[in-house]
Design an enzyme around this catalytic site. Structure first.
Site, PDB file in Angstrom:
ATOM      1  N   GLU A 153       0.819  -1.244  -0.080  1.00 17.10           N
ATOM      2  CA  GLU A 153       0.065  -0.043   0.180  1.00 17.10           C
ATOM      3  C   GLU A 153       0.814   1.243  -0.086  1.00 17.10           C
ATOM      4  OE1 GLU A 153      -4.180  -1.609   1.908  1.00 17.10           O
ATOM      5  OE2 GLU A 153      -2.647  -0.636   3.263  1.00 17.10           O
ATOM      6  N   CYS A 160      11.083  16.196   3.800  1.00 12.62           N
ATOM      7  CA  CYS A 160      12.084  16.697   4.523  1.00 12.62           C
ATOM      8  C   CYS A 160      13.283  17.366   3.349  1.00 12.62           C
ATOM      9  CB  CYS A 160      12.752  15.382   5.078  1.00 12.62           C
ATOM     10  SG  CYS A 160      13.416  14.085   3.857  1.00 12.62           S
ATOM     11  N   GLU A 309      -6.605  -8.094  -1.173  1.00 12.82           N
ATOM     12  CA  GLU A 309      -6.877  -7.838   0.176  1.00 12.82           C
ATOM     13  C   GLU A 309      -8.573  -7.771   0.134  1.00 12.82           C
ATOM     14  OE1 GLU A 309      -5.148  -5.395   2.969  1.00 12.82           O
ATOM     15  OE2 GLU A 309      -3.117  -5.928   2.431  1.00 12.82           O
TER      16      GLU A 309
END
Length: 639
Positions: A153, A160, A309
């Site tokens: 996923e 950053c 899933e």
């Protein structure tokens, strides 16, 4: 080339995420016995096992994984082996804090969960590639291996300094020089002109509103950066055995990753799908994601898709997590097969005793195998065994809905005329009417091949390329039927408004010129009159037309209020085809009448006619699947 057929091997895949490392070894023997009882033929292994496989930097322990793969193979169960890179071990974040991602306000998202890594971190990439290589060297030719499952996923976004540098490199490749970037970003506005590349940063928290193209480009970059990581791991594992297909799991309509770009790098597509059993249209929501994934799979390197899933019952993350009532898990599993899936997998095999997902259901629930859930699992496994003839067969669809990630990102930027105007809602409103009418649809790219579909819907196409505009024109000119929703054709890929009246590059095709968009408050109801479709209400949105420049036939008009007499629905003959423009958001019943009528005119028929409400029919290959989403029995007569 590797493809899904090399994983299915003549059987629909059935099984789920298997986490034996969470259980003592004596449970493993019981697991494989119960898997055989349930006709399980595939187990996804190792998704979140990095900390056990590499307990310290550069020190590996594969002993337990060797046992698991051997045990599964001995019992005739194949393996989808994961690269465990979605969840880096604590030692990495502790020793190299720069591997943790940062939010827009520079807050560090620390370890203790999952998917907490900076996608641009050289340290993370080095260790992720190393563990992938170790797994590939050891297991690429293991007889149990059926597919590689890369990460899990994908969706982490970081702001950053490392990502800032990677962003600048991505921009330099896209624009070549700062002059082009400044032009594309419109930096004359608010004194944002850039003189050096080092001045360019991610769209972090700002005083007021961020530059919209800076935000758009960062979303594009973030998707590409994650894809770069996927490709790195894919190439590592594929090099050891090119015959094993490689995939990662999509999450349906997820804005963070442009699935059209991603799926071209995969051997097939897969879906994680969790509709809410409390939603009366949960089956429709499931079909929505399944049809998207099937369409993506058709553009993958090897074609096809699987359900990677789903849950057998409740999930742990929903505020009110009602289990699936008896039969619903079976019904939604069969729906996935009907809509093209060559496998139905679950998260997870055994419901966990500990951890964040301890309340998530499993094929074996906390109650154990003597349970109504496991009995239903066994029934599904047995039924899937009898459906092997559908493997690789296609789902027939004469209708397509355009889905475009850039249009999605752009229409939901700040400072739009209506913050309630959300992209996926617009697509789902149209899809729902087709689903209720038993009209199967594909999803397509705006610049893709539209020719095999009789009817193409673009419920929301706010941002559009010139190439896509020409593609739609050619489709209609050649005899196609197109329906375009409101607030479309407004900007180009640099979020530059197309001047001269809306909908910009689609004005000629649609035969209209709109001067102003006119959103209004929720409590206001517009009355629409139409000789063909009857009077109806619409909500939230209307448009002010240049009536003198409207060459299209007005099919419905607004009655009353400041837009009295302005068009709401128009149809324009263009070449051999017809282009419709729906300039408002009709109530469900009216939108259904409209789309059914247009579909009929275009020669599109439902899979089965006159079915009872709540009954779904899908044609796959030579079979017609009929699915009853009502609580009682229904009678269906055919032929």
């Amino acid at each position: 080339m590797a493809n899904l057929h090399q994983a299915t091997r003549g059987r629909l895949l059935f099984g789920g995420d298997y986490n034996p490392e969470q259980w003592p070894r004596e449970v493993w023997t019981e697991d494989v016995r119960l898997m055989r009882e349930a006709n399980v033929n595939l187990a996804t292994v190792g998704v979140f096992s990095w900390a056990l496989l590499e307990p310290r930097p550069g020190e590996y322990d594969f002993g337990w994984l060797d046992e698991v793969l051997d045990l599964l193979h001995e019992n005739g169960i194949g393996v989808a082996l994961a690269t465990p890179t979605a969840s880096a071990p604590p030692w990495m974040h502790h020793r190299w804090p720069e591997t943790s991602p940062q939010d827009k306000d520079r807050t560090v998202r620390t370890y203790g969960s999952r998917n907490a890594y900076c996608p641009s971190s050289a340290v993370y990439r080095r260790f992720a590639d190393a563990i992938s290589a170790q797994l590939a060297d050891r297991y690429a030719r293991h007889p149990a291996l059926r597919m590689w499952h890369i990460g899990n996923e994908f969706g982490t976004v970081c702001y950053c300094d490392s990502c800032a540098e990677a962003f600048r490199q991505w921009l330099q490749k896209k624009y070549a020089d700062l002059d082009r970037l400044n032009e594309a970003w419109g930096t004359r506005f608010w004194s944002q002109h850039y003189g050096e590349w080092d001045e360019v940063i991610p769209p972090r928290n700002v005083q007021y509103v961020i530059n919209p193209v800076q935000e758009l480009d960062y979303q594009r970059f973030a998707s590409d950066l994650l894809l770069q990581g996927f490709k790195a791991e894919r190439d590592i594992v594929s090099a050891r055995n090119p015959e094993i297909p490689v995939v990662t799991n999509f999450m349906g309509f997820f804005k963070g990753t442009d699935a059209w770009s991603w799926v071209r790098e995969e051997d097939f597509a897969s879906l994680d799908s969790y509709p809410d059993p409390n939603d009366p249209f949960g089956a429709c929501a499931g079909g929505f994601a399944q049809d998207l994934t099937r369409s993506l799979g058709n553009e993958s390197r090897g074609r096809g898709w699987i359900m990677m899933e789903q849950s057998t019952g409740s999930v742990g993350w929903r505020a009110v997590s009602t289990p699936k009532p008896p039969g619903l898990y079976r019904l939604w599993s069969m729906q996935a097969v009907a809509r093209g899936a060559d496998g139905v997998l679950q998260f997870q095999w055994r419901a966990s005793r500990q951890g964040a997902e301890r309340t998530h259901s499993g094929m074996i629930p906390h109650a154990g195998p003597n349970s109504r859930v496991f009995r239903e699992v066994c029934r599904v496994g047995k039924e899937l065994e009898s459906l092997a003839d559908v493997l690789g067969t296609e789902v027939a669809a004469d209708v397509a809905i355009i889905v475009d990630w850039d249009a999605w990102r752009a229409v939901e930027l700040e400072h739009q005329p209506d913050a309630r105007f959300t992209y996926v809602d617009r697509l789902y409103e149209y899809y729902k009417q087709l689903w209720q009418a038993n009209i199967t649809c594909d999803f397509v790219r705006a610049e893709g091949d539209l020719s095999r579909h009789r009817l193409v819907l673009a419920p929301s196409l706010y941002q559009i390329t010139d190439a896509a505009s020409r593609n739609l024109e050619r489709y209609v000119e050649a005899g196609g039927t197109l329906v375009v929703g409101p607030f479309s054709g407004v900007t180009d890929p640099d979020e530059r408004v197309r001047l001269g009246g809306y909908p910009g590059s689609l004005r000629e095709l649609l035969g209209i010129r709109v001067e102003e968009y006119w959103p209004f408050e929720d409590e206001i109801e517009l009355r629409i009159t139409s000789a063909r479709f009857g009077d109806f209400s619409s909500y939230k949105w209307a448009e002010w037309f240049d009536l003198d420049a409207t060459g299209a036939d007005v099919v419905a008009r607004i009655e009353g209020g400041p837009l009295d007499g302005h068009p709401a629905i128009l149809a324009n003959r263009y070449g051999a085809g017809i282009a419709w423009y729906v300039a408002t958001l009709p109530e469900d019943a009216a939108l259904g009448r409209l789309l059914r009528a247009i579909a009929t005119d275009a020669g599109v028929s439902p899979v089965l006619s006159n079915l009872p409400e709540g009954t779904e029919a899908v044609r796959r290959g030579d079979r017609i699947f009929v699915l009853n989403h009502r609580t009682g029995e229904v009678e269906v007569r055919h032929g």
